[in-house]
Design an enzyme around this catalytic site. Structure first.
Site, short mmCIF file in Angstrom:
data_model
loop_
_atom_site.label_atom_id
_atom_site.label_comp_id
_atom_site.label_asym_id
_atom_site.label_seq_id
_atom_site.Cartn_x
_atom_site.Cartn_y
_atom_site.Cartn_z
N GLU A 128 0.85 -1.18 0.00
CA GLU A 128 0.00 0.00 0.00
C GLU A 128 0.89 1.24 0.00
O GLU A 128 1.86 1.28 0.76
CB GLU A 128 -0.91 0.04 1.24
CG GLU A 128 -1.95 1.14 1.13
CD GLU A 128 -2.89 1.19 2.34
OE1 GLU A 128 -2.77 0.34 3.24
OE2 GLU A 128 -3.73 2.09 2.36
N GLY A 268 3.59 2.45 10.76
CA GLY A 268 3.36 1.62 11.94
C GLY A 268 3.15 0.15 11.64
O GLY A 268 3.78 -0.72 12.22
N ALA A 269 2.25 -0.13 10.70
CA ALA A 269 1.91 -1.51 10.41
C ALA A 269 1.05 -1.57 9.16
O ALA A 269 0.60 -0.53 8.68
CB ALA A 269 1.14 -2.12 11.58
N MET A 270 0.82 -2.79 8.67
CA MET A 270 0.05 -2.93 7.44
C MET A 270 -0.88 -4.14 7.54
O MET A 270 -0.46 -5.23 7.92
CB MET A 270 1.03 -3.08 6.26
CG MET A 270 0.38 -3.26 4.92
SD MET A 270 -0.62 -1.80 4.45
CE MET A 270 -1.89 -2.62 3.50
N GLU A 271 -2.12 -3.90 7.11
CA GLU A 271 -3.20 -4.85 7.35
C GLU A 271 -3.33 -5.94 6.29
O GLU A 271 -4.44 -6.45 6.08
CB GLU A 271 -4.51 -4.07 7.44
CG GLU A 271 -5.00 -3.44 6.10
CD GLU A 271 -4.64 -1.98 5.91
OE1 GLU A 271 -3.66 -1.52 6.55
OE2 GLU A 271 -5.32 -1.28 5.14
N ASN A 272 -2.27 -6.35 5.59
CA ASN A 272 -2.37 -7.38 4.54
C ASN A 272 -3.25 -8.54 5.00
O ASN A 272 -3.13 -9.01 6.13
CB ASN A 272 -0.98 -7.92 4.22
CG ASN A 272 0.04 -6.84 4.10
OD1 ASN A 272 -0.08 -5.97 3.26
ND2 ASN A 272 1.04 -6.86 4.98
N HIS A 304 -6.17 -1.76 15.42
CA HIS A 304 -6.41 -1.04 14.16
C HIS A 304 -6.25 -1.97 12.96
O HIS A 304 -7.14 -2.06 12.11
CB HIS A 304 -5.44 0.15 14.06
CG HIS A 304 -5.59 0.96 12.82
ND1 HIS A 304 -6.30 2.14 12.78
CD2 HIS A 304 -5.11 0.78 11.57
CE1 HIS A 304 -6.26 2.64 11.56
NE2 HIS A 304 -5.53 1.83 10.79
N GLU A 305 -5.13 -2.69 12.89
CA GLU A 305 -4.89 -3.55 11.72
C GLU A 305 -5.89 -4.70 11.70
O GLU A 305 -6.37 -5.10 10.65
CB GLU A 305 -3.45 -4.09 11.71
CG GLU A 305 -2.36 -3.02 11.78
CD GLU A 305 -2.52 -1.85 10.83
OE1 GLU A 305 -3.09 -2.03 9.74
OE2 GLU A 305 -2.08 -0.74 11.18
N GLU A 327 -9.56 4.37 6.52
CA GLU A 327 -8.69 4.83 7.60
C GLU A 327 -9.44 5.62 8.67
O GLU A 327 -9.25 5.40 9.86
CB GLU A 327 -7.50 5.62 7.06
CG GLU A 327 -6.56 4.79 6.18
CD GLU A 327 -6.02 3.54 6.85
OE1 GLU A 327 -6.14 3.41 8.08
OE2 GLU A 327 -5.48 2.66 6.13
N1 B3K Z 1 -2.86 1.02 5.72
C1 B3K Z 1 -1.55 1.20 6.23
C2 B3K Z 1 -0.87 2.45 5.77
C3 B3K Z 1 -0.15 2.33 4.50
C4 B3K Z 1 0.67 3.58 4.24
C5 B3K Z 1 1.29 3.57 2.90
N2 B3K Z 1 2.15 4.71 2.69
C6 B3K Z 1 -1.53 1.15 7.72
C7 B3K Z 1 -2.79 1.50 8.39
O1 B3K Z 1 -3.29 2.60 8.34
O2 B3K Z 1 -3.37 0.61 8.95
ZN ZN Z 2 -5.23 1.91 8.81
#
Ligand code: B3K
Ligand code: ZN
Length: 888
Positions: A128, A268-272, A304-305, A327
């Site tokens: 993302e 911070g983190a990523m919700e894959n 959040h994730e 978001e």
């Molecule tokens: N969705 C990701 C953020 C990605 C940022 C890319 N530059 C984390 C979050 O908001 O949960």
């Molecule tokens: Zn998010």
């Protein structure tokens, strides 16, 4: 900047649906030390909704080497495609076909940390917003949703763990000590949710049984030395899973939920889907190495994730302009989750953050609506406006329809749009339909940037017993939006009598839009430029408590007596409002003294501030977390936001004066609360203990400025005896910032003790970078060549450059301009290594118009120096060029 041309903006109004769809993708990754081979097999078909006759197929891709293309098994020769402007264009393709593309990428040299890269020897991804195009050619847009399978091949001894989204479906051995694992994700998803991890990782596991009785395996993968820092994240995840079932009726949908902790990560983190990737700083926690704030951050980010699995993954965004759809909503969800987990001052913290950083963004050159109209680089729009103001907009909707109505609306939204890529408007429509209401005017919150201001005055008529509030709203122009239409603003109000008792609220007239939360508390919508709100049967001059719980993200200008604020600190029935009144009182007093300071007059401490603080410190029945928060003076950054042409030296001086004078007047009380709040039980990151420690350390912070032997020995004793990082780092910070005793020795000892814990080293760097000491800039420069610092690690860059520019008012803004100059050099260095991080670092310079003229000019000079450089990334170019639009 590519080809010396100014980068082009992308506009929401130009949105077109995709001409093709990719139903299924099978990926194979062959990981090696140099080149990684990526094979992609896609089932492509013409989109029935496309309006274009025989459109070309355009696939996004950048920094990748194309090896072969096949359509239905036949090699495509060079005449039938072109690669230009980071796109692969196939001119003539069948209506439905299998496309196979082989590419080569080099994750080992990827310092942008976007796409596939390597962190501490581990392969990982960040896709993302538009990272997938650096892995292979694809329609890299969120409205193209596909079913993915992933086969990973790698050396078995170096990379025993091979992970991707969904469920594992096969594995086996290969020649030369290599092995393979295959994964299949049953859910359609956009490619920004794709993830891959390969490494030698340890795993902490657990499980969760969902409300329908399905067992979900939980796996947290970390580097082996971090196995002792996994419990809190796992506990938080299980709490989040339960909370989403109970509050939103949402159950997890795969049999496995994986989180991987990575040291090099841009945010911070990523919700894959099924495979979250986390910055170590947002997932690892252990009492010895993590502060209370760190524990709370882990809980919030893990939640959040996880919540994104529904608000983001099952229902995703149609295009990136809709980012706040996932978001803003998910931040609202995680804020409520953290509060429900026991954080009593969560709302206070969130509002403080919003008013300090989002209000500043809304007042600056980067101001944009929560649904922006255009962008050059999407990564620049992961902003506090899209996230935190987006959450405030969702919160207002929640206020307007109430808890049950909001749940009905969300149920409809999730059911109706499951598996789809949708818009913010689809969300609002679902809420409207489920509640039979019209949010027409409310939608302006999605379209208009800027912070509305509410001008309120009151008049009381003792004859008619009517209290009239005259309310006017105004919103200053923002870039591209000169004139604003009035907003629909829910204003929550209570009234108190002179005894401190709440008065029954009765709004005059036939207003079916007024919401009564209870007989003393109501929400009155403000929707015109000027409006009156009349309360009936008010038997005496009441004291209003306005914008309770911060019911709308607006600035409230209500000129009231300081005595009334001090009264509300004592009597308001709501914790948030008590804090709010205290903040306003302190702010008014500080602003008066800033003026005194600039006029060369003596500074005086307002007795009302002292007596209010004394009152809350004495009242042992009050929540410790609330008392600590009330004692916390408005931050330097917030004082900049609250003053015009800010004089940073005066702000610093007055703030220090307040701290020292309050500490002097209330020394005995502060000392007794400090002693009384020492815990004798083992550390736990519970809300109760966190509250106790926060008050203790707030007291220490005051006492440390007294410069007495007693206060100095308190700090050193706490540093020596602390059994947790909250107390240890609080003591170190006061010692270093006040330069107490052998503060240099304390810093060295701390480093020697913790040098093998990277997240603690970040705290150590941050303490020095935020020091008000005169030689702090020299110290920051020295740290650049310390072995603990690396420009390729965003956590280190944030700890050093980020902290210096954002949290060191006097040194960053030193009159000589040396702080700005240094920062511009850092940004240019980072522009080459990691453009996303470089662009984030510009934020403090974008706010140049908030400072006095000498500083304005020096800040603009620094920005001009940056824009004059060749080879600027789009990320940096966009922010600097927008910042210089009205330069001086
Ligand atoms: N969705 C990701 C953020 C990605 C940022 C890319 N530059 C984390 C979050 O908001 O949960
Ligand atoms: Zn998010």
């Amino acid at each position: 900047m590519k080809d010396n041309q100014a980068p082009q903006a992308i506009y929401l109004k130009d949105y077109r649906c995709p001409d093709y769809l990719i139903d299924k993708v099978d990926l194979t990754f062959k990981l090696y030390d140099q080149d990684t081979v990526v094979l992609s097999r896609m089932e492509v078909m013409l989109n029935p909704d496309s309006k274009v006759e025989s459109p070309p197929l355009e696939l996004d891709g950048g920094d990748i080497k194309l090896v072969t293309i096949k359509i239905d098994g036949e090699l495509v020769n060079d005449d039938n495609y072109i690669v230009e402007n980071e796109q692969l264009v196939l001119k003539a393709v069948p209506k439905s076909f299998v496309l196979e593309i082989e590419t080569i990428i080099q994750p080992q040299s990827n310092t942008r940390l976007e796409g596939l890269y390597v962190s501490n020897g581990m392969f990982c991804t960040q896709c993302e917003a538009q990272g997938f195009r650096h892995i292979t050619y694809f329609m890299d847009r969120p409205d193209v949703m596909s079913r993915f399978t992933t086969r990973i091949e790698a050396d078995k001894s170096k990379y025993p763990i091979l992970l991707s989204n969904g469920n594992p479906v096969g594995d086996g051995a290969l020649e030369d000590g290599r092995h393979w694992v295959s994964w299949e994700d049953p859910f359609k998803k956009p490619c920004y949710l794709f993830a891959l991890v390969a490494g030698d990782l340890a795993c902490a596991d657990d499980s969760f049984t969902t409300c329908s009785g399905r067992k979900v395996d939980i796996r947290l993968y970390v580097e082996p030395q971090d196995l002792d820092k996994c419990d809190h994240a796992i506990e938080s995840l299980k709490n989040a899973m339960t909370w989403d079932e109970e509050v939103y009726g949402r159950e997890y949908d795969l049999d496995i939920y994986m989180i991987v902790a990575v040291s090099h990560f841009n945010m911070g983190a990523m919700e894959n889907k099924g495979l979250n990737i986390f910055n170590t700083s947002c997932v690892l926690a252990n009492p010895a190495t993590t502060t209370d704030a760190g524990f709370q951050r882990v809980e919030g980010v893990v939640g959040h994730e996880y919540f994104h699995n529904w608000s983001g993954n099952r229902v995703t965004c149609r295009d990136w302009f809709q980012l706040s759809l996932k978001e803003g909503f998910t931040v609202f969800r995680d804020e409520e989750f953290s509060r429900d987990m026991g954080c009593s001052i969560k709302r206070i913290e969130d509002v403080t953050y919003l008013k300090t950083y989002q209000f500043a963004e809304d007042a600056g050159p980067m101001a944009h609506p929560i649904r922006p109209d255009s962008y050059i680089e999407m990564n620049n729009f992961y902003t506090t406006t899209v996230y935190q103001k987006g959450a405030e907009v969702v919160r207002m909707i929640h206020t307007l329809v109430g808890e049950a109505g909001f749940r009905k609306g969300c149920d409809l939204y999730f059911d109706r749009h499951d598996g789809q890529a949708v818009t913010c408007d689809d969300f609002v429509c679902a809420i409207e339909e489920a509640n039979q209401i019209d949010l027409g005017q409310f939608r302006r919150w999605y379209q208009q940037a800027g912070t509305p201001e509410l001008e309120v005055s009151t008049a009381y008529d003792s004859g008619t017993q009517v209290l009239t509030l005259s309310v006017a709203q105004y919103c200053a122009p923002t870039p591209g939006q000169d004139k604003k239409q009035p907003f629909y603003i829910p204003l929550r109000i209570s009234l108190f009598d002179s005894e401190g008792q709440p008065i029954v609220v009765k709004v005059k007239g036939d207003r079916s839009d007024v919401l009564y939360i209870n007989e003393y508390d109501c929400v009155v919508p403000v929707f015109e430029r000027k409006q009156e709100i009349c309360f009936e049967d008010v038997s005496e001059r009441a004291i209003p408590s306005l914008l309770r719980n911060f019911s709308a993200p607006v600035k409230l200008n209500y000129r009231c007596l300081k005595e009334d604020l001090a009264f509300l600190v004592r009597h308001d029935s709501d914790a948030f409002s008590r804090w709010d009144a205290a903040q306003k009182l302190v702010l008014l007093s500080i602003k008066e003294q800033i003026q005194n300071c600039q006029e060369g007059m003596d500074l005086v401490l307002d007795e009302l501030v002292v007596s209010s603080f004394e009152y809350v410190l004495q009242d042992q029945s009050l929540d410790d977390a609330l008392v600590a928060r009330i004692l916390m003076l408005p931050s330097e950054a917030y004082l900049v936001e609250e003053t015009e042409l800010s004089d940073t030296d005066a702000i610093f001086k007055v703030r220090q004066f307040f701290k020292r004078s309050i500490a002097t007047k209330l020394e005995a009380l502060l000392l007794s609360r400090y002693e009384g709040n020492k815990l004798s039980v083992a550390y736990e990151a519970t809300a109760e203990q966190i509250a106790v420690r926060s008050l203790k350390n707030a007291c220490l912070d005051y006492l440390s400025v007294l410069g007495s032997d007693v206060s100095e020995s308190l700090c050193f004793a706490q540093l020596a005896s602390a059994d947790n990082m909250t107390d240890e780092s609080a003591a170190l910070r006061t010692i270093v910032h006040q330069q107490l005793g052998d503060w240099r020795g304390a810093l060295d000892d701390f480093y020697n003790k913790w040098q093998h814990e990277p997240l603690v080293v970040d705290l150590w760097i941050g303490v020095q970078a935020s020091s008000p000491a005169e030689d702090a800039l020299a110290q920051v420069k020295a740290l650049e060549s310390h072995k603990a610092f690396e420009q390729t690690n965003p956590n280190k860059v944030r700890a050093l450059y980020g902290t210096f520019a954002n949290a060191n008012l006097v040194n960053f803004h030193q009159g000589s301009g040396a702080g700005y100059q240094f920062h511009a050099d850092c940004i240019l260095a980072m522009n080459k290594i990691n453009p996303q991080i470089a662009a984030r670092l510009i934020t403090p310079l974008t706010k140049w118009s908030s400072y006095n003229l000498v500083r304005q000019k020096a800040m603009c000079d620094a920005l001009r120096e940056i824009i004059a450089q060749p080879d600027l990334s789009n990320d940096v170019y966009e922010i600097v060029s927008k910042s210089l639009a009205d330069q001086i």
